[in-house]
Design a protein around this motif. Structure first.
Motif, PDB file in Angstrom:
ATOM      1  N   ALA A  98       0.506  -1.417  -0.105  1.00  0.00           N
ATOM      2  CA  ALA A  98       0.007   0.240   0.480  1.00  0.00           C
ATOM      3  C   ALA A  98       0.732   1.182   0.055  1.00  0.00           C
ATOM      4  CB  ALA A  98      -0.816   0.332   1.080  1.00  0.00           C
ATOM      5  N   PHE A 102       0.916   4.139  -2.764  1.00  0.00           N
ATOM      6  CA  PHE A 102       1.135   5.391  -2.561  1.00  0.00           C
ATOM      7  C   PHE A 102       1.931   6.277  -2.951  1.00  0.00           C
ATOM      8  CE2 PHE A 102       1.960   9.136   0.973  1.00  0.00           C
ATOM      9  CZ  PHE A 102       0.699  10.183   0.282  1.00  0.00           C
ATOM     10  N   SER A 106       1.401   8.593  -5.877  1.00  0.00           N
ATOM     11  CA  SER A 106       1.893  10.264  -5.669  1.00  0.00           C
ATOM     12  C   SER A 106       2.928  11.416  -6.768  1.00  0.00           C
ATOM     13  CB  SER A 106       1.547  10.548  -3.936  1.00  0.00           C
ATOM     14  OG  SER A 106       0.840  10.307  -3.670  1.00  0.00           O
ATOM     15  N   GLY A 156      -2.845  10.583  -4.574  1.00  0.00           N
ATOM     16  CA  GLY A 156      -2.651   9.314  -4.142  1.00  0.00           C
ATOM     17  C   GLY A 156      -3.146   8.786  -3.244  1.00  0.00           C
ATOM     18  N   VAL A 157      -3.509   9.700  -1.717  1.00  0.00           N
ATOM     19  CA  VAL A 157      -4.157   8.886  -1.309  1.00  0.00           C
ATOM     20  C   VAL A 157      -5.520   8.442  -1.211  1.00  0.00           C
ATOM     21  CG1 VAL A 157      -6.153  10.614   1.187  1.00  0.00           C
ATOM     22  CG2 VAL A 157      -2.908  10.813   0.884  1.00  0.00           C
ATOM     23  N   TYR A 159      -6.286   7.519  -4.544  1.00  0.00           N
ATOM     24  CA  TYR A 159      -6.191   6.187  -4.692  1.00  0.00           C
ATOM     25  C   TYR A 159      -5.844   4.750  -3.748  1.00  0.00           C
ATOM     26  CZ  TYR A 159      -4.808   8.384  -9.797  1.00  0.00           C
ATOM     27  OH  TYR A 159      -5.023   8.892 -10.911  1.00  0.00           O
ATOM     28  N   VAL A 160      -5.213   4.750  -3.525  1.00  0.00           N
ATOM     29  CA  VAL A 160      -4.855   4.193  -2.377  1.00  0.00           C
ATOM     30  C   VAL A 160      -6.028   4.145  -1.135  1.00  0.00           C
ATOM     31  CG1 VAL A 160      -3.431   3.473   0.185  1.00  0.00           C
ATOM     32  CG2 VAL A 160      -2.169   4.603  -2.132  1.00  0.00           C
TER      33      VAL A 160
END
Length: 313
Positions: A98, A102, A106, A156-157, A159-160
């Motif tokens: 994970a 990220f 990002s 990124g936050v 997406y994860v």
């Protein structure tokens, strides 16, 4: 109410680039060499821009940030690849997977926006030279660079968060050499159609917004250059933009292939073959492309070499 997360997978196993030991050793040597040269090349760009007064311009300021992004990106992926090739197998924990997704997404999103900013900077320099110093002052450069980094980490936050809200109960074998969102999402045990739609829309925003800025900027630049009567002016304008266009073409071509072009649900080698370009090749080539025919960088390097020879005497 969303589906309950019933993840039982604690680690993922990478198939990697090859199962043959001799090939793994060869890949280890190649990737170690590529990684070392990538770090050295991008660090050299950063050091030159920081310490040579002639490179204290917006174009080189953004190039310095691009080099910083490349160093962070390859460091988040390639040392792990080297360790797995040396060990002969690849295993990564669920949490580290994970984290890798990220960091990679990002930095990738930040690079997309930064390439758009660099195209806008070229537009101002060539088409609005009288306003350039005011429109791209030091404060504006910092704002644009910070916005690229912050927007990248925000994406990124999201997406994860979307990817790891799903349950992962097996299988845990990934036909890849690193954790990538599209590949990991295939292993989810529950329905991922909504997540796939969100990822597709967000990937479209991350890619198409900067591409629109890049295409618009270079269309206006091309129109302006065609008005120039001087052949010297043409050469100067095209030499300023050529390196950026090459980087944009290589980077966006591979990323679009990975995130926007539909692919089958079956596991194939296509994803990792594409990933090799933007994980290994593009970060390695960027400092070469930007400095190969750049007279200002050549002069800065020559100045450093002369200074070293003088100090040794």
């Amino acid at each position: 109410m969303g589906p309950e997360n019933l993840t039982s997978v604690r680690e993922f196993i990478f198939v990697g680039l090859s199962n043959h030991r001799k090939t793994q050793v060869l890949l280890f040597v190649v990737i170690l060499l590529t990684y070392s040269l990538t770090i050295i090349g991008n660090l050299a760009v950063i050091m030159l821009v920081r310490f040579d007064s002639r490179l204290q311009t917006p174009m080189y300021y953004f190039l310095m940030h691009l080099s910083g992004l490349e160093i962070c990106y390859v460091t988040s992926t390639e040392p792990q690849m080297l360790a797995h090739l040396l060990a002969g197998n690849g295993v990564i924990s669920f949490t580290r997977c994970a984290a890798q997704i990220f960091v990679a997404l990002s930095l990738g999103a930040a690079e997309c926006f930064l390439l758009g900013v660099m195209a806008y900077d070229r537009y101002l320099a060539i088409c609005q030279p009288l306003l350039y110093a005011l429109a791209m002052d030091r404060w504006r450069q910092m704002q644009l660079a910070s916005a690229c980094w912050a927007t990248g980490f925000l994406f990124g936050v999201i997406y994860v968060g979307c990817t790891f809200r799903h349950s992962y109960c097996g299988p845990n074998r990934i036909n890849h050499f690193m954790c990538e969102l599209p590949v990991v999402l295939k292993l989810a045990c529950d329905d991922t159609r909504i997540t796939q739609a969100i990822v597709f829309v967000m990937a479209g925003l991350v890619l198409l917004i900067p591409i629109s800025v890049i295409l618009t900027s270079y269309a206006v630049i091309l129109f302006s250059v065609l008005q120039i009567q001087s052949v010297t002016g043409w050469r100067k304008a095209f030499s300023t933009c050529a390196s950026h266009l090459v980087v944009v073409t290589v980077f966006y071509g591979t990323v679009i292939s990975m995130y926007l072009i539909p692919r089958s649900s079956t596991f194939s080698d296509r994803d990792k073959q594409i990933a090799v370009f933007y994980v290994l090749v593009t970060p390695f080539l960027n400092p070469v492309i930007y400095t190969l025919r750049n007279k200002e960088v050549h002069e800065a390097v020559a100045k450093v070499l002369r200074r070293r020879r003088f100090e040794q005497k």
